[in-house]
Design an enzyme around this catalytic site. Structure first.
Site, mmCIF file in Angstrom:
data_model
loop_
_atom_site.group_PDB
_atom_site.id
_atom_site.type_symbol
_atom_site.label_atom_id
_atom_site.label_comp_id
_atom_site.label_asym_id
_atom_site.label_seq_id
_atom_site.Cartn_x
_atom_site.Cartn_y
_atom_site.Cartn_z
ATOM 1 N N LYS A 42 -4.707 -6.750 15.547
ATOM 2 C CA LYS A 42 -5.256 -5.678 14.691
ATOM 3 C C LYS A 42 -6.520 -5.084 15.313
ATOM 4 O O LYS A 42 -6.736 -3.877 15.259
ATOM 5 C CB LYS A 42 -5.532 -6.205 13.285
ATOM 6 C CG LYS A 42 -4.284 -6.504 12.452
ATOM 7 C CD LYS A 42 -3.444 -5.271 12.146
ATOM 8 C CE LYS A 42 -4.051 -4.405 11.073
ATOM 9 N NZ LYS A 42 -3.172 -3.225 10.760
ATOM 10 N N TYR A 68 -2.916 -12.527 14.740
ATOM 11 C CA TYR A 68 -2.861 -11.352 13.861
ATOM 12 C C TYR A 68 -4.157 -10.546 13.960
ATOM 13 O O TYR A 68 -4.138 -9.332 14.204
ATOM 14 C CB TYR A 68 -2.590 -11.788 12.415
ATOM 15 C CG TYR A 68 -2.815 -10.702 11.392
ATOM 16 C CD1 TYR A 68 -1.967 -9.597 11.324
ATOM 17 C CD2 TYR A 68 -3.876 -10.770 10.495
ATOM 18 C CE1 TYR A 68 -2.171 -8.583 10.385
ATOM 19 C CE2 TYR A 68 -4.089 -9.771 9.551
ATOM 20 C CZ TYR A 68 -3.240 -8.681 9.509
ATOM 21 O OH TYR A 68 -3.454 -7.683 8.586
ATOM 22 N N TRP A 89 -7.383 -9.326 1.621
ATOM 23 C CA TRP A 89 -6.722 -10.004 0.496
ATOM 24 C C TRP A 89 -5.949 -9.030 -0.410
ATOM 25 O O TRP A 89 -6.132 -9.001 -1.623
ATOM 26 C CB TRP A 89 -7.745 -10.765 -0.343
ATOM 27 C CG TRP A 89 -8.557 -11.810 0.362
ATOM 28 C CD1 TRP A 89 -8.733 -11.978 1.708
ATOM 29 C CD2 TRP A 89 -9.344 -12.838 -0.257
ATOM 30 N NE1 TRP A 89 -9.574 -13.040 1.959
ATOM 31 C CE2 TRP A 89 -9.969 -13.587 0.764
ATOM 32 C CE3 TRP A 89 -9.588 -13.202 -1.591
ATOM 33 C CZ2 TRP A 89 -10.805 -14.676 0.514
ATOM 34 C CZ3 TRP A 89 -10.428 -14.276 -1.846
ATOM 35 C CH2 TRP A 89 -11.019 -15.001 -0.796
ATOM 36 N N TYR A 135 2.373 -5.554 11.212
ATOM 37 C CA TYR A 135 2.958 -6.901 11.256
ATOM 38 C C TYR A 135 1.931 -7.794 10.576
ATOM 39 O O TYR A 135 0.842 -8.007 11.106
ATOM 40 C CB TYR A 135 3.177 -7.325 12.710
ATOM 41 C CG TYR A 135 3.788 -8.719 12.856
ATOM 42 C CD1 TYR A 135 5.103 -8.884 13.254
ATOM 43 C CD2 TYR A 135 3.030 -9.863 12.575
ATOM 44 C CE1 TYR A 135 5.659 -10.158 13.380
ATOM 45 C CE2 TYR A 135 3.582 -11.127 12.693
ATOM 46 C CZ TYR A 135 4.887 -11.268 13.092
ATOM 47 O OH TYR A 135 5.430 -12.532 13.206
ATOM 48 N N THR A 136 2.248 -8.297 9.381
ATOM 49 C CA THR A 136 1.245 -9.009 8.573
ATOM 50 C C THR A 136 1.554 -10.490 8.350
ATOM 51 O O THR A 136 0.843 -11.158 7.596
ATOM 52 C CB THR A 136 1.082 -8.336 7.193
ATOM 53 O OG1 THR A 136 2.370 -8.302 6.555
ATOM 54 C CG2 THR A 136 0.537 -6.924 7.323
ATOM 55 N N LEU A 144 0.820 -1.211 0.000
ATOM 56 C CA LEU A 144 0.000 0.000 0.000
ATOM 57 C C LEU A 144 0.854 1.261 0.000
ATOM 58 O O LEU A 144 0.575 2.212 -0.740
ATOM 59 C CB LEU A 144 -0.956 -0.021 1.199
ATOM 60 C CG LEU A 144 -1.921 1.151 1.333
ATOM 61 C CD1 LEU A 144 -2.758 1.354 0.071
ATOM 62 C CD2 LEU A 144 -2.828 0.958 2.548
#
Length: 285
Positions: free
Chosen positions: A131, A127, A152, A63-64, A13
């Site tokens: 979030k 995760y 996604w 943190y993905t 992004l």
């Protein structure tokens, strides 16, 4: 000249916002990587932001690593939750506008209809939990912030499903892809445009918003569309998630309802096939 700070600038992004920034020369842009704005180091984070002194903060850093988060809970919590609180405190105290990016993983996947911003949250992995904690901290500290949940995400930048599938379909004769997780893909370039539509809108309307591309599909159907657009000669089969166990559980259904962001800000929500075609054209070049 108003200054925009983008965290996570080297991510999908952040990279798309950098491409888009040339269309918004009325702003001074600051694209910060993890050394310039360290979301994993709370001791220096506040002073790093103060040095930049932005009018807008677009918090795209996160943190993905969904599976890794199951064992790196503390690090995921610092980046996705505690750092968000620090950013929100800065924004509140300095009257800066904050847009924070969140995820469909705040939901448990038990719904059968597209999820609105009011839908009940119930994350099923670390995760998603970190979030959600970040969302709550953000709105508690700074109720004037905007949070955008997305799902996604893919782009011509970074590592993602579209690039992985495109590569594997050229390397292999057969592929198995899960067909029992349903949602909607997001082209990061479209999300970047949505963010800038909000930034330049005449009215700032704080709160939660959803954004992904139009279309309700499984990962398997997503793979089939990639195969079709890329003209790849690979046999793609759908399999159950149970046949492909991962450390973190994924929501079985996480399709987002985008009507609020469209009506509030006039954000355009393109169909996923149109956007996927655009991205794959770029990848071909």
């Amino acid at each position: 000249m108003k200054k925009i700070l983008v965290t996570g600038a080297t991510g999908q992004l952040g990279s798309e916002l950098e491409v888009l920034s040339k269309n918004y020369s009325q702003f001074e842009w600051f694209f910060a990587d993890r050394t310039q704005v360290s979301l994993d180091n709370l001791a220096i984070l506040q002073s790093q932001i103060e040095t930049i002194h932005p009018d807008f903060i677009l918090n795209c850093g996160a943190y993905t690593a969904v599976d890794k988060a199951e064992t790196e809970h503390d690090l995921a919590d610092v980046v996705n939750h505690l750092a968000v609180a620090v950013i929100a405190i800065y924004a509140k105290e300095n009257n800066a506008k904050l847009i924070h990016i969140s995820t469909d993983y705040v939901f448990d996947g038990a719904s059968a209809t597209a999820l609105t911003e009011e839908a009940k949250t119930n994350p099923i992995n670390v995760y998603g939990a970190t979030k959600l904690a970040g969302e709550k901290a953000c709105l508690k500290v700074h109720p004037n912030a905007i949070i955008i949940r997305t799902s996604w995400v893919y782009s011509s930048f970074g590592n993602n499903f579209v690039k992985t599938m495109s590569r594997l379909m050229q390397e292999r004769d057969t592929l198995n892809v899960v067909n029992d997780q349903v949602g909607g893909p997001t082209y990061a370039a479209d999300l970047a445009q949505a963010i800038m539509t909000i930034v330049t809108h005449s009215k700032w309307q704080p709160g939660l918003y959803n954004f992904s591309n139009e279309g309700e599909i499984s990962w398997y159907e997503f793979a089939l569309t990639i195969k079709e657009i890329g003209h790849f000669d690979c046999n793609v089969s759908g399999i159950q998630s149970s046949a492909y166990p991962t450390p973190a559980k994924r929501p079985a259904f996480s399709l987002l309802d985008k009507s609020k962001i469209a009506t509030t800000f006039g954000v355009e929500v393109p169909h996923y096939k149109l956007s996927l075609r655009k991205c794959m054209e770029l990848l071909k070049e």
